[in-house]
Scaffold this motif. Structure first.
Motif, short mmCIF file in Angstrom:
data_model
loop_
_atom_site.label_atom_id
_atom_site.label_comp_id
_atom_site.label_asym_id
_atom_site.label_seq_id
_atom_site.Cartn_x
_atom_site.Cartn_y
_atom_site.Cartn_z
N TRP A 1 -93.71 26.48 13.78
CA TRP A 1 -93.36 25.40 12.85
C TRP A 1 -93.98 25.63 11.48
CZ3 TRP A 1 -89.58 22.05 13.87
CH2 TRP A 1 -89.17 21.92 15.18
N LEU A 2 -95.12 26.30 11.45
CA LEU A 2 -95.73 26.64 10.14
C LEU A 2 -94.84 27.65 9.41
CD1 LEU A 2 -98.15 26.51 8.16
CD2 LEU A 2 -99.13 28.42 9.41
N VAL A 3 -94.35 28.63 10.17
CA VAL A 3 -93.47 29.62 9.56
C VAL A 3 -92.21 28.94 9.04
CG1 VAL A 3 -92.22 31.77 9.94
CG2 VAL A 3 -94.36 31.35 11.14
N LEU A 4 -91.68 27.98 9.83
CA LEU A 4 -90.49 27.28 9.37
C LEU A 4 -90.78 26.48 8.11
CD1 LEU A 4 -87.52 26.55 9.86
CD2 LEU A 4 -88.30 24.56 11.15
N ALA A 5 -91.93 25.78 8.10
CA ALA A 5 -92.27 24.96 6.94
C ALA A 5 -92.41 25.81 5.69
CB ALA A 5 -93.55 24.18 7.21
N VAL A 6 -93.17 26.90 5.79
CA VAL A 6 -93.36 27.73 4.59
C VAL A 6 -92.06 28.44 4.26
CG1 VAL A 6 -94.19 29.86 5.66
CG2 VAL A 6 -95.01 29.22 3.44
N GLY A 7 -91.26 28.73 5.29
CA GLY A 7 -89.96 29.34 5.06
C GLY A 7 -89.04 28.40 4.30
N LEU A 8 -89.04 27.12 4.68
CA LEU A 8 -88.20 26.15 3.99
C LEU A 8 -88.66 25.95 2.55
CD1 LEU A 8 -87.61 23.51 6.79
CD2 LEU A 8 -85.90 24.99 5.74
N LEU A 9 -89.99 25.94 2.37
CA LEU A 9 -90.51 25.83 1.00
C LEU A 9 -90.02 27.02 0.17
CD1 LEU A 9 -92.45 24.48 -1.04
CD2 LEU A 9 -94.28 25.89 -0.12
N LEU A 10 -90.11 28.20 0.79
CA LEU A 10 -89.69 29.43 0.13
C LEU A 10 -88.20 29.42 -0.20
CD1 LEU A 10 -90.82 32.64 0.07
CD2 LEU A 10 -89.32 32.79 1.99
N VAL A 11 -87.42 28.93 0.76
CA VAL A 11 -85.98 29.02 0.65
C VAL A 11 -85.43 27.92 -0.26
CG1 VAL A 11 -83.90 28.61 2.00
CG2 VAL A 11 -85.66 30.10 2.87
N ALA A 12 -85.92 26.70 -0.05
CA ALA A 12 -85.32 25.57 -0.75
C ALA A 12 -85.94 25.35 -2.12
CB ALA A 12 -85.44 24.31 0.11
N ARG B 1 -96.05 17.82 -11.37
CA ARG B 1 -95.56 18.90 -12.22
C ARG B 1 -94.11 19.25 -11.97
NH1 ARG B 1 -99.95 23.57 -12.11
NH2 ARG B 1 -101.10 22.21 -10.71
N LEU B 2 -93.72 19.29 -10.70
CA LEU B 2 -92.40 19.81 -10.37
C LEU B 2 -91.80 18.93 -9.29
CD1 LEU B 2 -90.98 22.41 -11.42
CD2 LEU B 2 -91.76 23.54 -9.34
N THR B 3 -90.62 18.35 -9.55
CA THR B 3 -89.98 17.54 -8.51
C THR B 3 -89.12 18.44 -7.64
OG1 THR B 3 -87.98 17.10 -9.77
CG2 THR B 3 -89.83 15.59 -10.10
N ALA C 1 -87.17 22.06 -8.59
CA ALA C 1 -87.56 23.29 -7.90
C ALA C 1 -86.49 23.83 -6.97
CB ALA C 1 -88.85 23.05 -7.11
N ALA C 2 -85.42 23.05 -6.72
CA ALA C 2 -84.48 23.40 -5.66
C ALA C 2 -83.69 24.68 -5.97
CB ALA C 2 -83.50 22.25 -5.43
N ALA C 3 -83.36 25.40 -4.90
CA ALA C 3 -82.52 26.60 -5.03
C ALA C 3 -81.07 26.18 -5.22
CB ALA C 3 -82.68 27.46 -3.77
N ALA C 4 -80.19 27.18 -5.39
CA ALA C 4 -78.78 26.91 -5.66
C ALA C 4 -78.15 26.14 -4.50
CB ALA C 4 -78.04 28.22 -5.87
#
Lengths: 337, 478
Positions: free
Chosen positions: A66-77, A289-291, A295-298
């Motif tokens: 779940w940590l990998v998923l969380a950091v993955g979602l942060l990375l991706v989204a 600083r950033l909403t 920050a969202a990806a495409a």
């Protein structure tokens, strides 16, 4: 709070923030209990230690995912936020990773290495679990304080690191109450009773400090009429903690009934505290600083993940539940046969 | 200068982490399928030697899996801590691919590995087999997504650049990019070869320690045969992969061959010391025309040399030659050693098949046929797959430089603005931890092999054909 569902650029970041928030919460509760068991490790004798390992053995791997998923979602989204947060948290992230490496491999090595090395791996398992919890708490503190590099921030982060380690120890103890019996369960009840005070102090300190960090957060909590429907959050938390205080003093009940109740209650306390934090920071992903929208990806990339996630996340939950059902009941020593 | 130092240190750190990480997936990908093979053989024959093999290797699987998980988590964080520019530029493509890896593969492995490891006596036989199969499938699926992303970085397509950020236009083109099928097949075969030689090497070690159990015979034969059958396939696949690279990344192939000048009938450099300053190979031993023949299947085929790869300002723009040149030779050399050894072992086992006490039962390979030196040679070859895999990855990844995503972004565009001393400090700590863990890992495998050879591995369990144990396998008193 709710986005405009007719506009993908508006609701997609919201959906991903929710999904990421859910992953972090699930991670904190699930890996929280197995890290907590690691933190409590030195307090038990050798036979009990094997039992404790048995109580988390089949689960820790999936919990950590779940940590990998969380950091993955942060990375991706939220790619820009991911870079900003993680390069600011360079050292605590590094310390956490070292902790996770040590405890993850110590878990396996202690069961397979020759007997005279087992004590070393036991120590590393404890140290890795503790260091991971402290580092995560430290990052939480830095995040709440807006990732500023000031003396107060670091002091507050030190406080939250200890609070989170105690909190993990607590939820780990309630997990052991559920998964063990006899003298080890008695010990776990004692650990839970003592660390409950840490929970009270920790939740209290974070709740008091967060509104003081920024006027925006203060305004969100103490404005009328929001305060009316926010009030149940602290009231319910206090009631659950009081309930824990009472049940931990009376347990174990006859025939070990309701042995799962402390774990369920403490999970709920974790969830409430987490909801409070999430409410404070929304819609920011990097505080002040950033909403999530900036920050969202495409949208087209987010859409492609969301479609998959809609099918896959329920499946993941289903087979995670399956694993917990198969290994339900009191833990015993693990064997590969 | 500061940023350059951070760049080089960050690259070394990433290389160290990914080198350490890849060792363990390389084992678990194929070992998962080998375990499924052992498990199914047990289910079909009811012969306990297969379950003994399963129980021995599942421990090494568990250990490797844990090492892979923790080093993989490290990698996922390092994208953000050290390489934020990567995600900021190509995150719209890399992000979904990584997300699908976690969602479809990572959770699948992590959830079912618990049942696979500890569920044997808790769940029905079919569910244990299913869990084993799902773990094997999960590791392969994970490989697939990672290879897709990595291949896309080598041969990107299906996207457009808008304001310096890549946006996906065609996901099928992205996933099935030109180098993906070759890279995926090459990596899967590499994993099976690694496991084949690991199983053969550890079993040979047990045999040399005096272990004459039926399972050690079966494991040794399985390992040798996996190696002997797949190494020619791998050599063929490697050739196809090389031809694909020549088409899309000719500078990499020129560096692999140590070819400076564009020429027809280019020689194969067997040995040489590439000198990037003087732009030639010192002390070269060459076979005329052979490089052209291998890469174009024509003795007089034309190959482009390194001197023709220049940036717009005329400076050379190609990967560093010596590391690519050498790692390629290490990979090919290890592969040839694998070929020689596995075929020799298979031949000797087949030649002396009559010496097997169970010949009448239709055995056609006899471990007794193996000469002692060959057995001893198999032991260090247990880790030959690691050497070849690492060397192969160095060839392809260093060969991609100076590009991070070929033609889209260079490596220095992605690096984080972290002070160099901080990167150095974390790098040294990682290296120390990895070295210690690697020693411990190999030490534990040797220890498990010795313990098994002494017959102290596991206990006799009565089992029926479904694989359900009749004794409570979980005994708190022990």
């Amino acid at each position: 709070m709710l986005p405009d569902f007719s506009n993908p650029a508006d609701w997609l970041p919201w959906a991903f923030a929710s999904l990421m928030g859910l992953s972090i919460l699930v991670y904190v509760v699930l890996d929280g209990f197995d890290l907590g068991v690691g933190i409590l490790f030195p307090l038990a004798d050798r036979a009990e230690q094997d039992r404790m390992i048995g109580s988390i053995g089949p689960f820790w791997d999936a919990n950590e995912t779940w940590l990998v998923l969380a950091v993955g979602l942060l990375l991706v989204a939220f790619p820009t936020a991911h870079g900003m947060i993680l390069s600011t948290l360079y050292l605590p992230v590094f310390v956490m990773l070292v902790g996770l490496i040590l405890r993850g491999v110590a878990f396996e090595f202690r069961a397979k290495a020759r007997a005279q090395h087992k004590a070393l791996w036991n120590r590393l398992f404890f140290a890795g679990s503790l260091v991971t919890a402290l580092a995560q708490g430290f990052m939480l503190g830095l995040y709440i304080m807006g990732l500023e590099k000031t003396a107060e921030t670091y002091l507050f982060a030190l406080l939250t690191s200890v609070v989170l380690a105690v909190g993990y120890g607590f939820i780990g103890a309630t997990w052991l109450i559920h998964k063990t019996e006899g003298s080890l369960q008695g010990k776990a009840l004692g650990w839970a009773r003592r660390s409950l005070w840490g929970i009270v102090a920790g939740v209290g300190a974070v709740s008091l400090a967060t509104p003081l960090v920024s006027d925006r957060i203060f305004g969100k909590w103490f404005a009328f009429p929001e305060i009316l429907w926010l009030a149940p959050l602290p009231v319910l938390s206090a009631a659950l903690i009081a309930g824990l205080w009472v049940m931990l003093r009376r347990m174990p009940f006859a025939e070990d009934r309701l042995d799962w109740l402390p774990f369920a209650t403490s999970s709920a306390v974790f969830a409430l505290a987490y909801l409070g934090l999430a409410y404070s920071f929304y819609p920011y992903v990097v505080p002040e600083r950033l909403t999530i929208y900036e920050a969202a990806a495409a949208p087209e990339s987010l859409m492609i993940i969301l479609v998959g996630a809609c099918f896959v996340v329920p499946t993941i939950i289903a087979y995670s539940v399956l694993a917990y059902v198969i290994f339900r009941g009191k833990a015993t020593e693990l064997r590969y046969d | 200068m500061e940023t350059l130092d951070t760049l080089i240190l960050s690259r070394i750190q990433f290389a160290a982490n990914i080198s350490f990480h890849i060792l363990f997936p390389t084992i678990t990908i194929a070992l998962g399928w080998v375990l499924l093979f052992f498990r199914l053989r047990f289910a079909w024959t009811g012969d306990e030697k297969w379950m003994a093999s399963y129980r021995f290797w599942v421990k090494i699987f568990a250990l490797s899996f844990a090492m892979g998980v923790v080093s993989g988590i490290t990698m996922s964080f390092q994208f953000g801590t050290n390489w934020p520019g990567f995600m900021e530029t190509v995150g719209n493509i890399a992000g979904p691919l990584l997300a699908y890896e976690v969602l479809t593969a990572f959770f699948l492995e992590a959830a079912f590995v618990g049942i696979m490891l500890f569920g044997f006596s808790r769940v029905p036989g079919w569910l244990h087999i299913t869990a084993t199969a799902l773990v094997a499938f999960g590791t392969t699926l994970s490989t697939f997504w990672i290879i897709v992303l990595n291949s896309w970085m080598h041969t990107p397509q299906g996207f457009e650049m808008v304001d310096g950020v890549a946006h996906a236009t065609n996901w099928l083109e992205i996933i099935f990019n030109p180098s993906m099928p070759y890279r995926f097949a090459h990596m899967m075969l590499a994993s099976f070869l690694t496991v084949g030689f690991l199983v053969a090497g550890v079993s040979a070690f047990r045999w040399l320690l005096g272990d004459r159990s039926r399972e050690v015979r079966s494991m040794l034969k399985t390992g040798v045969m996996v190696g002997a059958l797949l190494i020619p396939v791998q050599i063929f696949m490697g050739d196809l992969h090389g031809l694909n690279t020549k088409e899309y990344q000719p500078a990499k192939v020129a560096a692999m061959e140590g070819l400076w000048e564009t020429q027809e009938g280019a020689p194969l450099v067997l040995f040489g010391l590439p000198d990037e300053e003087a732009r030639l190979n010192r002390h070269a031993i060459e076979v005329p025309g052979l490089a052209s023949f291998i890469l174009t299947h024509d003795w007089d085929g034309k190959l482009t040399g390194l001197n023709d790869f220049v940036a717009e300002d005329g400076t050379p723009q190609h990967p560093p030659v010596a590391p690519v040149f050498w790692s390629f030779r290490v990979m090919v050399g290890t592969g040839l050693a694998m070929l020689a050894l596995s075929w020799a072992a298979a031949f000797f086992m087949w030649r002396r098949r009559d010496r097997h006490e169970g010949r009448t039962q239709g055995h056609w390979l006899a471990v007794e046929g193996l000469p002692k030196p060959l057995l001893w040679a198999l032991v260090p070859m247990a880790f030959s797959g690691w050497v070849a895999t690492l060397a192969g990855w160095y060839t392809t990844e260093i060969g991609r430089q100076p590009w991070l995503v070929q033609g889209v972004m260079t490596t220095d565009m992605a690096v984080a603005d972290v002070p160099a001393p901080m990167v150095l400090g974390t790098l040294l700590t990682y290296l120390a931890i990895y070295a210690a863990l690697l020693i411990a890992y190999i030490g534990v495998i040797a220890y498990l092999a010795r313990k098994a050879a002494r017959g102290e591995d596991g206990r006799a369990i009565e089992m029926d054909h479904s694989g359900k144990a009749h004794v409570a396998a979980v005994t708190p008193a022990e």
